[in-house]
Write a protein that holds these residues in place. Structure first.
Motif, PDB file in Angstrom:
ATOM      1  N   GLU A 194      34.141  51.804  49.653  1.00 44.73           N
ATOM      2  CA  GLU A 194      34.850  51.718  48.382  1.00 44.73           C
ATOM      3  C   GLU A 194      34.854  50.249  47.995  1.00 44.73           C
ATOM      4  O   GLU A 194      34.852  49.371  48.859  1.00 44.73           O
ATOM      5  N   TYR A 195      34.840  50.000  46.701  1.00 45.03           N
ATOM      6  CA  TYR A 195      34.807  48.632  46.201  1.00 45.03           C
ATOM      7  C   TYR A 195      36.062  48.428  45.360  1.00 45.03           C
ATOM      8  O   TYR A 195      36.294  49.146  44.386  1.00 45.03           O
ATOM      9  N   ILE A 196      36.869  47.455  45.765  1.00 40.12           N
ATOM     10  CA  ILE A 196      38.153  47.186  45.124  1.00 40.12           C
ATOM     11  C   ILE A 196      38.089  45.812  44.470  1.00 40.12           C
ATOM     12  O   ILE A 196      37.828  44.809  45.136  1.00 40.12           O
ATOM     13  N   ILE A 197      38.339  45.780  43.165  1.00 37.14           N
ATOM     14  CA  ILE A 197      38.372  44.509  42.447  1.00 37.14           C
ATOM     15  C   ILE A 197      39.804  44.257  42.010  1.00 37.14           C
ATOM     16  O   ILE A 197      40.429  45.102  41.363  1.00 37.14           O
ATOM     17  N   VAL A 198      40.317  43.093  42.406  1.00 42.72           N
ATOM     18  CA  VAL A 198      41.674  42.685  42.034  1.00 42.72           C
ATOM     19  C   VAL A 198      41.542  41.489  41.107  1.00 42.72           C
ATOM     20  O   VAL A 198      41.201  40.389  41.540  1.00 42.72           O
ATOM     21  N   ASP A 199      41.780  41.738  39.835  1.00 47.31           N
ATOM     22  CA  ASP A 199      41.641  40.719  38.808  1.00 47.31           C
ATOM     23  C   ASP A 199      43.016  40.136  38.484  1.00 47.31           C
ATOM     24  O   ASP A 199      43.986  40.874  38.331  1.00 47.31           O
ATOM     25  N   GLY A 200      43.100  38.838  38.379  1.00 49.53           N
ATOM     26  CA  GLY A 200      44.365  38.152  38.108  1.00 49.53           C
ATOM     27  C   GLY A 200      44.704  38.026  36.637  1.00 49.53           C
ATOM     28  O   GLY A 200      45.285  37.042  36.222  1.00 49.53           O
TER      29      GLY A 200
END
Length: 172
Positions: free
Chosen positions: A32-38
Motif C-alpha cells: 500500500e502507498y500512503i501519502i501524507v501531505d502537509g
C-alpha cells in the motif's frame, strides 16, 4: 508480507510524480502507498489525485496541517496496515523495479533491512554522493541509516514507538 510505503510531502510538485512512478514500477504488488501531505499550496495534491486510478486501491492519502516531518511520518505509520513499513521521501525514488521483492526476501529473518543511498543531482542523472549504510561502532553517535532505505517490521514500531516529536532532527 505486505509493505506499507509512506511518502510525506509539502509543496513537492516538482518531484512527487517521479517518486510515485518509481512505486508504480514495482514488480511486487503486495503493498500500500500512503501519502501524507502537509496541506501543500502548490499542485502536489492534484498530481497525487491524478495517479489514484493507476494505483487502484493501493493508494491512500491525506492532506492536513502537521507539526513537521516526524509528525507526518507518525500519521503515515498510524495509517499503515502492512507487515513492513518504509518511508520514501517526496524527492526520492526506488532504485529499480525489484526493490519491494528484495525487501520482502531479506526481512524474513530480521526486524528490518536497510541499504546504501545513492544521491543524484537535481536532474536525477549525475550521482554526487554514496551514503554507505553500516552499523556504527561508535556508541556515542548511534546508528543512522537513511530513511529512504530503512524498512522495519510494523511490530518494531509497536514495541519501541514512533518518532519523538520533542526533537526537530534525529527524532527516531
Amino acid at each position: 508480507m505486505k509493505i506499507s510505503l509512506i511518502t510525506v510531502c509539502y509543496n513537492a510538485e516538482k518531484t512527487i510524480e517521479e517518486t510515485m512512478r518509481s512505486v508504480l514500477s514495482q514488480t511486487e504488488k503486495n503493498y500500500e502507498y500512503i501519502i501524507v501531505d502537509g496541506k501543500s499550496r502548490d499542485n502536489t495534491l492534484s498530481i497525487v489525485k491524478s495517479y489514484e486510478k493507476l494505483f487502484g486501491n493501493k493508494l491512500k492519502w491525506i492532506s492536513e496541517k502537521d507539526n513537521g516531518i516526524y509528525d507526518a511520518m507518525n500519521k503515515g505509520i498510524k495509517l499503515a496496515t502492512g507487515d513492513i513499513i518504509g518511508i520514501l521521501n517526496a524527492d526520492d525514488i526506488l532504485a529499480h523495479e525489484n526493490v519491494f521483492h528484495q525487501i520482502i526476501e531479506n526481512i524474513k529473518n530480521n526486524d528490518g533491512v536497510y541499504s546504501n543511498l545513492l544521491m543524484l543531482d537535481q536532474n536525477m542523472i549525475k550521482p554526487y554522493r554514496l551514503f554507505k549504510s553500516k552499523k556504527n561502532q561508535n556508541k556515542k553517535n548511534g546508528w543512522h541509516p537513511p530513511h529512504p532505505t530503512l524498512y522495519l517490521k510494523k511490530e518494531i514500531y509497536k514495541k519501541y514507538g514512533n518518532f519523538n516529536l520533542n526533537y526537530k532532527i534525529a527524532a527516531d
